[in-house]
Design a protein around this motif. Sequence first.
Motif, short mmCIF file in Angstrom:
data_model
loop_
_atom_site.label_atom_id
_atom_site.label_comp_id
_atom_site.label_asym_id
_atom_site.label_seq_id
_atom_site.Cartn_x
_atom_site.Cartn_y
_atom_site.Cartn_z
N PHE A 1 0.82 -1.21 0.00
CA PHE A 1 0.00 0.00 0.00
C PHE A 1 0.86 1.27 0.00
CE2 PHE A 1 -2.10 -3.40 2.40
CZ PHE A 1 -3.18 -3.63 1.56
N ASP A 2 0.23 2.35 -0.41
CA ASP A 2 0.89 3.66 -0.36
C ASP A 2 0.02 4.61 0.45
OD1 ASP A 2 -1.24 4.31 -2.03
OD2 ASP A 2 -0.02 4.24 -3.86
N ASP A 3 0.20 5.92 0.24
CA ASP A 3 -0.53 6.87 1.04
C ASP A 3 -2.03 6.93 0.71
OD1 ASP A 3 -0.36 8.10 -1.40
OD2 ASP A 3 0.72 9.87 -0.70
N GLY A 4 -2.46 6.09 -0.24
CA GLY A 4 -3.88 5.99 -0.53
C GLY A 4 -4.64 5.23 0.56
N LEU B 1 -2.99 3.61 10.75
CA LEU B 1 -2.49 3.98 12.08
C LEU B 1 -1.79 2.78 12.68
CD1 LEU B 1 -2.38 5.84 14.61
CD2 LEU B 1 -4.55 4.82 15.32
N LEU B 2 -0.55 2.97 13.13
CA LEU B 2 0.23 1.88 13.71
C LEU B 2 0.64 2.28 15.13
CD1 LEU B 2 3.02 -0.15 11.95
CD2 LEU B 2 3.34 0.67 14.29
N LEU B 3 0.23 1.47 16.10
CA LEU B 3 0.59 1.69 17.50
C LEU B 3 1.66 0.68 17.90
CD1 LEU B 3 -2.69 2.24 17.14
CD2 LEU B 3 -2.53 2.69 19.58
N TYR B 4 2.70 1.14 18.57
CA TYR B 4 3.78 0.25 18.97
C TYR B 4 4.29 0.64 20.34
CZ TYR B 4 7.00 4.04 17.71
OH TYR B 4 7.67 5.24 17.65
N ILE C 1 8.58 1.34 9.31
CA ILE C 1 7.92 2.65 9.24
C ILE C 1 8.83 3.74 8.67
CG2 ILE C 1 6.28 2.13 11.07
CD1 ILE C 1 7.95 3.57 13.06
N ASP C 2 10.14 3.56 8.78
CA ASP C 2 11.05 4.57 8.25
C ASP C 2 10.91 4.71 6.73
OD1 ASP C 2 12.04 5.35 10.65
OD2 ASP C 2 13.99 4.36 10.46
N THR C 3 10.54 3.63 6.06
CA THR C 3 10.39 3.66 4.60
C THR C 3 8.96 4.00 4.19
OG1 THR C 3 9.97 1.27 4.55
CG2 THR C 3 12.26 2.01 4.26
N ARG C 4 8.10 4.22 5.18
CA ARG C 4 6.69 4.53 4.89
C ARG C 4 6.23 5.70 5.77
NH1 ARG C 4 7.69 -0.84 4.69
NH2 ARG C 4 7.02 -1.94 2.80
N PRO C 5 6.70 6.89 5.49
CA PRO C 5 6.37 8.04 6.33
C PRO C 5 4.89 8.41 6.30
CG PRO C 5 7.53 8.73 4.34
CD PRO C 5 7.61 7.25 4.39
#
Length: 290
Positions: free
Chosen positions: A222-225, A229-232, A248-252
């Motif tokens: 997936f992309d920004d489409g 929300l990711l909780l860690y 997450i660093d590669t998916r801002p």
Amino acid sequence: MKKLKQIIANVKSADEDTEGYNDLLWQLICYSPKMPLRLQQQQLLDDAERFTLQACDEHFTHTNLNFNGFKWGSGARKIFITHGWGSKAADFIDLITALRDIPNTTIITYDVPGNGSSEGELSNGALFMEAVKAVIAEYGTPDVLIGHSIGAMANVMALNAVGAVPNLLVSITPLMRLKENFEISMNAVGVPAEKQLAYFDGFAALVGNPASFYDTDKFYKFDDGLKHLLLYDEADTVSPFVFMKAFIDTRPFISTLNHTGAGHAGILKSPRAVADIVAEVRQALNGINA
């Protein structure tokens, strides 16, 4: 939990050269402990409409296994929830209770085969994915899809498999790398390195892919489409933050919230985490069949 303790004891006491040692490792890795319902959890389920679907158990019983689901409400806006390993639908009691306050919703969750009240002695990621696919096939693409731990990984795999995209994906302490998770489990009970290698060879032969194949980073298309929300918890030892950070660093475009100290499973009981999820869900549902 009693059975898991016995499995761990059997692994620790077994002669590494004993025939069947590898079978013990399969039980160690694929037996999901089943905890009894608390009174409040039972009351929550008593208030649900129940349903039963089937998921194909391709690797263990080679049959379709029945799994139990629970539905609250009959609104047009659909929220699906996938539990994690050693868990069950009712473990989302705090979140489900809060989500039920959102009008015009249908909330659906389920005990994956081999977990909770559903059929199956052993479980694995494939069964988690098949359960998610079966629920989507029965009830349609959800507006919101929530998952915890391996359930979050299974959600991503299932969405890819069926070509569905929800309005919001919520991943709670998601499992990132299956092989490393297996290694953590085996190292914890002192399984020698060569026996671990033998297990992974057996895994690849049975499943058709090496355990390293099951990496959320590889499945995430997936992309920004997709609003995500990711909780860690950066102190998480079950799904270590080093793997989360690489993801997450590669998916801002993924929104992240760090709940340090909440714990891999304890985060489900965190009032702050529940409030964060509910706020995001409300925002995502705003304007959808309101």
